[in-house]
Design an enzyme around this catalytic site. Sequence first.
Site, mmCIF file in Angstrom:
data_model
loop_
_atom_site.group_PDB
_atom_site.id
_atom_site.type_symbol
_atom_site.label_atom_id
_atom_site.label_comp_id
_atom_site.label_asym_id
_atom_site.label_seq_id
_atom_site.Cartn_x
_atom_site.Cartn_y
_atom_site.Cartn_z
ATOM 1 N N PRO A 14 0.782 -1.233 0.000
ATOM 2 C CA PRO A 14 0.000 0.000 0.000
ATOM 3 C C PRO A 14 0.817 1.288 0.000
ATOM 4 C CG PRO A 14 0.052 -0.927 2.185
ATOM 5 C CD PRO A 14 0.793 -1.883 1.313
ATOM 6 N N ASP A 37 3.300 1.761 -11.221
ATOM 7 C CA ASP A 37 2.081 2.556 -11.079
ATOM 8 C C ASP A 37 2.273 3.650 -10.041
ATOM 9 O OD1 ASP A 37 0.595 1.172 -12.886
ATOM 10 O OD2 ASP A 37 -0.464 -0.056 -11.404
ATOM 11 N N LYS A 59 -1.225 5.345 -13.048
ATOM 12 C CA LYS A 59 -2.659 5.492 -13.257
ATOM 13 C C LYS A 59 -3.203 6.444 -12.222
ATOM 14 C CE LYS A 59 -3.266 0.829 -14.918
ATOM 15 N NZ LYS A 59 -3.817 -0.480 -14.607
ATOM 16 N N ASP A 92 -1.941 -5.598 -4.013
ATOM 17 C CA ASP A 92 -1.804 -6.923 -4.608
ATOM 18 C C ASP A 92 -2.296 -6.850 -6.060
ATOM 19 O OD1 ASP A 92 -1.553 -10.034 -3.865
ATOM 20 O OD2 ASP A 92 -3.217 -9.740 -5.262
ATOM 21 N N MET A 170 -11.499 2.560 -4.528
ATOM 22 C CA MET A 170 -11.833 3.431 -5.679
ATOM 23 C C MET A 170 -13.258 3.956 -5.555
ATOM 24 S SD MET A 170 -10.155 1.381 -8.917
ATOM 25 C CE MET A 170 -10.685 -0.281 -8.499
HETATM 26 N N1 SAH Z 1 -4.370 -3.618 -6.223
HETATM 27 C C1 SAH Z 1 -4.552 -2.582 -5.229
HETATM 28 C C2 SAH Z 1 -5.838 -1.808 -5.429
HETATM 29 C C3 SAH Z 1 -5.871 -1.024 -6.727
HETATM 30 S S1 SAH Z 1 -7.306 -0.040 -6.876
HETATM 31 C C4 SAH Z 1 -4.480 -3.191 -3.838
HETATM 32 O O1 SAH Z 1 -4.498 -4.414 -3.687
HETATM 33 O O2 SAH Z 1 -4.349 -2.419 -2.886
HETATM 34 C C5 SAH Z 1 -6.754 1.506 -6.225
HETATM 35 C C6 SAH Z 1 -7.463 1.815 -4.926
HETATM 36 O O3 SAH Z 1 -6.803 1.173 -3.845
HETATM 37 C C7 SAH Z 1 -7.491 3.269 -4.538
HETATM 38 O O4 SAH Z 1 -8.495 3.983 -5.212
HETATM 39 C C8 SAH Z 1 -7.781 3.170 -3.061
HETATM 40 O O5 SAH Z 1 -9.138 2.841 -2.833
HETATM 41 C C9 SAH Z 1 -6.962 1.966 -2.672
HETATM 42 N N2 SAH Z 1 -5.618 2.320 -2.176
HETATM 43 C C10 SAH Z 1 -4.448 1.814 -2.603
HETATM 44 N N3 SAH Z 1 -3.421 2.289 -1.876
HETATM 45 C C11 SAH Z 1 -3.973 3.120 -0.945
HETATM 46 C C12 SAH Z 1 -3.438 3.901 0.121
HETATM 47 N N4 SAH Z 1 -2.128 3.943 0.379
HETATM 48 N N5 SAH Z 1 -4.291 4.619 0.876
HETATM 49 C C13 SAH Z 1 -5.623 4.605 0.655
HETATM 50 N N6 SAH Z 1 -6.174 3.874 -0.345
HETATM 51 C C14 SAH Z 1 -5.369 3.144 -1.126
#
Ligand code: SAH
Length: 263
Positions: A14, A37, A59, A92, A170
């Site tokens: 994250p 990304d 993105k 992930d 999202m």
């Molecule tokens: N594959 C990623 C999700 C991709 S979709 C995963 O498993 O985490 C992108 C979304 O993930 C963002 O819009 C938000 O909802 C969330 N996200 C990812 N990183 C974040 C972060 N550091 N803090 C808050 N939301 C996060």
Amino acid sequence: MSGVGAVTLVGGGPGSLDLLTVGGLDALRRAEVVLYDRLAPHDRLQELAPDAVLVDVGKRPGHHAVAQHEIERMLVEHALDGSRVVRLKGGDSYVLGRGGEEVLACRAAGVPVRVIPGVTSATAVPAAAGIPLTHRGVSHLFTVVSGHAPLTDDEHRHLAGLGGTIVLLMGVATLPGLVAGLVRHGLDADTPVAAIERGFSPQQRTTVSTLAGIVVDAATAGVSSPAVIVIGEVVRLAADGDDAAAQTLSSAGLLGPSMEAQP
Ligand code: SAH
């Protein structure tokens, strides 16, 4: 002539470097090309992948800096040129990350591909705000939902009837529609909701409200993407992990006595 290289999809976690896996670090160290990304941990990429050409395919909500099919084409092209390619993604790769599409594109082109799982923001960002998604006696299931496109009325109904914790990714833009749908199908308007923005960054912030109040409260606070939104009784437990959240919870009357005496 060099042989075909390979593609490794790395789930970067994250955003915090200490949540990148040992396997991910190893793949980066050996990479010759890295496509990353915006939400992947990329601040120190040059250091982590010293021999790699770094390509930002970042993105952002609403517009993809590089189109998905173009990313897939680039992955395949670099690998067919013989390079060891890392595709570094946020969280992930297989949780709302389009990792499956990239794997299929590689396979279709005869490019060896493997996936190193990552720590998904769906669980990690709530944890950073002190919210466990399951908790004995409170919730024994959680559902991860994409807010990228609005859900159907049927999906709202099923989700409202499922119980447990709802984790929305999202979902800042589509939150009003989801909240209205859940309330329409009987989810208690007093259900606690937390929006955690920019988890694991110095700007991390938690906004706590109820299903009835979150749309106005999020707008007032200016909640923006990236944010993970948690809907469910487990939000009351945030008090243990986040001082600001604890204060909001208590001033909103969300710290029920039931939360103080969990077995
Ligand atoms: N594959 C990623 C999700 C991709 S979709 C995963 O498993 O985490 C992108 C979304 O993930 C963002 O819009 C938000 O909802 C969330 N996200 C990812 N990183 C974040 C972060 N550091 N803090 C808050 N939301 C996060």
